[in-house]
Design a protein around this motif. Structure first.
Motif, PDB file in Angstrom:
ATOM      1  N   ASP A  27       1.135  -1.314   0.091  1.00  0.00           N
ATOM      2  CA  ASP A  27      -0.279   0.082  -0.105  1.00  0.00           C
ATOM      3  C   ASP A  27       0.877   1.299   0.066  1.00  0.00           C
ATOM      4  OD1 ASP A  27      -2.019  -1.792  -0.168  1.00  0.00           O
ATOM      5  OD2 ASP A  27      -2.548  -1.090   2.628  1.00  0.00           O
ATOM      6  N   GLN A  28       1.795   0.736   0.164  1.00  0.00           N
ATOM      7  CA  GLN A  28       3.233   2.554   0.426  1.00  0.00           C
ATOM      8  C   GLN A  28       3.222   2.947  -0.878  1.00  0.00           C
ATOM      9  OE1 GLN A  28       3.670   3.635   3.575  1.00  0.00           O
ATOM     10  NE2 GLN A  28       1.913   1.861   3.790  1.00  0.00           N
ATOM     11  N   GLY A  29       2.979   2.052  -2.125  1.00  0.00           N
ATOM     12  CA  GLY A  29       3.223   2.779  -3.748  1.00  0.00           C
ATOM     13  C   GLY A  29       5.315   2.851  -4.311  1.00  0.00           C
ATOM     14  N   PRO A  30       4.985   3.140  -5.112  1.00  0.00           N
ATOM     15  CA  PRO A  30       6.396   2.982  -5.886  1.00  0.00           C
ATOM     16  C   PRO A  30       7.747   3.831  -4.862  1.00  0.00           C
ATOM     17  CG  PRO A  30       5.142   5.050  -6.628  1.00  0.00           C
ATOM     18  CD  PRO A  30       4.142   4.042  -5.663  1.00  0.00           C
ATOM     19  N   PRO A  31       8.540   3.038  -4.278  1.00  0.00           N
ATOM     20  CA  PRO A  31       9.997   3.904  -3.784  1.00  0.00           C
ATOM     21  C   PRO A  31      10.146   4.783  -4.102  1.00  0.00           C
ATOM     22  CG  PRO A  31      10.668   2.626  -4.974  1.00  0.00           C
ATOM     23  CD  PRO A  31       9.503   1.816  -5.220  1.00  0.00           C
ATOM     24  N   ALA A  32      10.264   6.444  -3.446  1.00  0.00           N
ATOM     25  CA  ALA A  32      10.966   7.500  -3.815  1.00  0.00           C
ATOM     26  C   ALA A  32      12.419   7.366  -3.999  1.00  0.00           C
ATOM     27  CB  ALA A  32      10.896   8.587  -2.754  1.00  0.00           C
ATOM     28  N   GLU A  33      12.628   6.895  -4.212  1.00  0.00           N
ATOM     29  CA  GLU A  33      14.363   6.432  -4.233  1.00  0.00           C
ATOM     30  C   GLU A  33      13.855   5.794  -5.705  1.00  0.00           C
ATOM     31  OE1 GLU A  33      13.220   4.392  -1.622  1.00  0.00           O
ATOM     32  OE2 GLU A  33      13.567   2.698  -1.948  1.00  0.00           O
ATOM     33  N   ALA A  34      13.422   5.056  -6.212  1.00  0.00           N
ATOM     34  CA  ALA A  34      13.436   5.191  -7.651  1.00  0.00           C
ATOM     35  C   ALA A  34      13.081   6.224  -8.657  1.00  0.00           C
ATOM     36  CB  ALA A  34      12.329   4.070  -7.948  1.00  0.00           C
ATOM     37  N   ARG A  75      -5.969   7.042  -4.543  1.00  0.00           N
ATOM     38  CA  ARG A  75      -5.393   7.860  -3.713  1.00  0.00           C
ATOM     39  C   ARG A  75      -3.869   8.969  -3.408  1.00  0.00           C
ATOM     40  NH1 ARG A  75      -9.685   8.445  -0.258  1.00  0.00           N
ATOM     41  NH2 ARG A  75     -11.342   6.336  -0.095  1.00  0.00           N
ATOM     42  N   ALA A  76      -3.274   8.122  -4.274  1.00  0.00           N
ATOM     43  CA  ALA A  76      -1.948   8.821  -4.401  1.00  0.00           C
ATOM     44  C   ALA A  76      -2.049   8.207  -6.476  1.00  0.00           C
ATOM     45  CB  ALA A  76      -0.713   7.630  -3.894  1.00  0.00           C
ATOM     46  N   CYS A  77      -0.967   9.324  -6.628  1.00  0.00           N
ATOM     47  CA  CYS A  77      -0.284   8.933  -8.282  1.00  0.00           C
ATOM     48  C   CYS A  77       1.451   9.705  -8.209  1.00  0.00           C
ATOM     49  CB  CYS A  77      -1.561   9.947  -8.987  1.00  0.00           C
ATOM     50  SG  CYS A  77      -1.494   9.379 -11.162  1.00  0.00           S
ATOM     51  N   SER A  78       2.023   9.216  -9.128  1.00  0.00           N
ATOM     52  CA  SER A  78       2.784   9.270  -9.424  1.00  0.00           C
ATOM     53  C   SER A  78       3.725   9.198 -10.817  1.00  0.00           C
ATOM     54  CB  SER A  78       3.919   8.072  -8.255  1.00  0.00           C
ATOM     55  OG  SER A  78       3.620   8.337  -7.168  1.00  0.00           O
ATOM     56  N   ALA A  79       4.889   9.456 -11.082  1.00  0.00           N
ATOM     57  CA  ALA A  79       4.806   9.664 -12.508  1.00  0.00           C
ATOM     58  C   ALA A  79       6.337   9.653 -12.066  1.00  0.00           C
ATOM     59  CB  ALA A  79       4.289  10.386 -13.673  1.00  0.00           C
ATOM     60  N   ARG A  80       6.918   8.905 -13.271  1.00  0.00           N
ATOM     61  CA  ARG A  80       8.917   9.429 -13.448  1.00  0.00           C
ATOM     62  C   ARG A  80       8.937  10.266 -13.966  1.00  0.00           C
ATOM     63  NH1 ARG A  80      12.012   4.924 -11.632  1.00  0.00           N
ATOM     64  NH2 ARG A  80      10.782   3.241 -11.915  1.00  0.00           N
ATOM     65  N   PRO A  81      10.119  10.653 -13.583  1.00  0.00           N
ATOM     66  CA  PRO A  81      10.723  12.122 -14.069  1.00  0.00           C
ATOM     67  C   PRO A  81      10.380  12.256 -15.863  1.00  0.00           C
ATOM     68  CG  PRO A  81      12.068  11.112 -12.568  1.00  0.00           C
ATOM     69  CD  PRO A  81      11.349  11.007 -12.812  1.00  0.00           C
ATOM     70  N   PRO A  82      10.220  13.502 -16.643  1.00  0.00           N
ATOM     71  CA  PRO A  82      10.941  13.027 -17.226  1.00  0.00           C
ATOM     72  C   PRO A  82      12.278  13.050 -18.947  1.00  0.00           C
ATOM     73  CG  PRO A  82      10.446  15.559 -16.777  1.00  0.00           C
ATOM     74  CD  PRO A  82      10.208  14.801 -15.658  1.00  0.00           C
ATOM     75  N   ASP A  83      13.144  13.055 -17.830  1.00  0.00           N
ATOM     76  CA  ASP A  83      14.158  12.483 -18.376  1.00  0.00           C
ATOM     77  C   ASP A  83      13.978  10.769 -18.279  1.00  0.00           C
ATOM     78  OD1 ASP A  83      15.045  12.551 -15.620  1.00  0.00           O
ATOM     79  OD2 ASP A  83      16.001  12.990 -15.763  1.00  0.00           O
ATOM     80  N   GLU A  84      13.383   9.908 -17.786  1.00  0.00           N
ATOM     81  CA  GLU A  84      12.864   8.822 -17.819  1.00  0.00           C
ATOM     82  C   GLU A  84      11.934   8.153 -18.374  1.00  0.00           C
ATOM     83  OE1 GLU A  84      13.646   7.173 -13.954  1.00  0.00           O
ATOM     84  OE2 GLU A  84      14.399   8.904 -13.167  1.00  0.00           O
ATOM     85  N   VAL A  85      11.745   6.780 -18.728  1.00  0.00           N
ATOM     86  CA  VAL A  85      11.663   6.229 -19.530  1.00  0.00           C
ATOM     87  C   VAL A  85       9.778   6.317 -18.648  1.00  0.00           C
ATOM     88  CG1 VAL A  85      10.314   3.571 -20.107  1.00  0.00           C
ATOM     89  CG2 VAL A  85      13.099   3.561 -20.267  1.00  0.00           C
ATOM     90  N   PRO A  86       8.442   6.603 -18.995  1.00  0.00           N
ATOM     91  CA  PRO A  86       7.490   7.071 -18.970  1.00  0.00           C
ATOM     92  C   PRO A  86       7.086   5.420 -18.374  1.00  0.00           C
ATOM     93  CG  PRO A  86       8.117   7.820 -21.603  1.00  0.00           C
ATOM     94  CD  PRO A  86       8.895   7.090 -20.473  1.00  0.00           C
ATOM     95  N   ASP A  87       6.381   6.074 -17.118  1.00  0.00           N
ATOM     96  CA  ASP A  87       5.500   5.257 -16.624  1.00  0.00           C
ATOM     97  C   ASP A  87       4.727   5.999 -15.708  1.00  0.00           C
ATOM     98  OD1 ASP A  87       4.501   3.138 -16.207  1.00  0.00           O
ATOM     99  OD2 ASP A  87       5.903   2.272 -14.860  1.00  0.00           O
ATOM    100  N   ALA A  88       3.125   5.779 -14.898  1.00  0.00           N
ATOM    101  CA  ALA A  88       2.650   6.332 -13.559  1.00  0.00           C
ATOM    102  C   ALA A  88       2.251   5.191 -13.208  1.00  0.00           C
ATOM    103  CB  ALA A  88       1.416   7.057 -14.703  1.00  0.00           C
ATOM    104  N   ALA A  89       2.398   5.359 -11.937  1.00  0.00           N
ATOM    105  CA  ALA A  89       1.664   4.632 -10.774  1.00  0.00           C
ATOM    106  C   ALA A  89       0.533   5.265 -10.039  1.00  0.00           C
ATOM    107  CB  ALA A  89       2.579   3.990 -10.226  1.00  0.00           C
TER     108      ALA A  89
END
Length: 134
Positions: A27-34, A75-89
């Motif tokens: 439930d914690q989502g994608p890791p911030a360090e990633a 409840r939460a939405c995160s995306a990759r930065p523009p300089d990385e492979v596009p993805d959303a969670a």
């Protein structure tokens, strides 16, 4: 003796998973360090399987949107930065209003844009997937 050694080996493999604790659960989502960046709006694609109607929904985090009998809350939405492979969670909760209020949620969990089949809504009438986080 052999059973004891096998049990000890299985326990040793389980210790790293137990050491992670509840703070690193699903439930914690994608890791911030990633490299994930938190966003405020999720773009969802909803499909009515009966009519073959596809609808794009913009869902603000924390606010419910409706599609048919579904009430969808991101409840939460995160995306990759523009300089990385596009993805959303997105962490999404879906309630089917045709079911009793005490019924479990139709879906609760993370959806990934690049892996829609990894964790998906299983509903006889509707299909839902995350497209992007903005």
């Amino acid at each position: 003796m052999r059973r004891a050694a096998l049990a000890l080996a299985m326990l040793a493999m389980a210790v790293p998973a137990l050491a992670q604790g509840p703070s690193q659960g699903f439930d914690q989502g994608p890791p911030a360090e990633a490299g994930w960046v938190r966003k405020r709006t999720a773009q969802l694609q909803a499909l009515d399987k009966v009519t073959a109607r596809i609808t794009l929904l913009d869902a603000t985090v924390g606010e419910a949107v409706r599609f048919g009998s579904l009430s969808i809350t991101v409840r939460a939405c995160s995306a990759r930065p523009p300089d990385e492979v596009p993805d959303a969670a997105a962490f999404i909760e879906v309630r089917d209003d045709l079911l009793a209020a005490t019924a479990p949620l139709a879906f609760r969990g993370w959806m990934l844009a690049n892996a829609p089949a990894a964790h998906m809504l299983e509903h006889p009438v509707y299909d839902l997937r995350i497209l992007d986080c903005r």
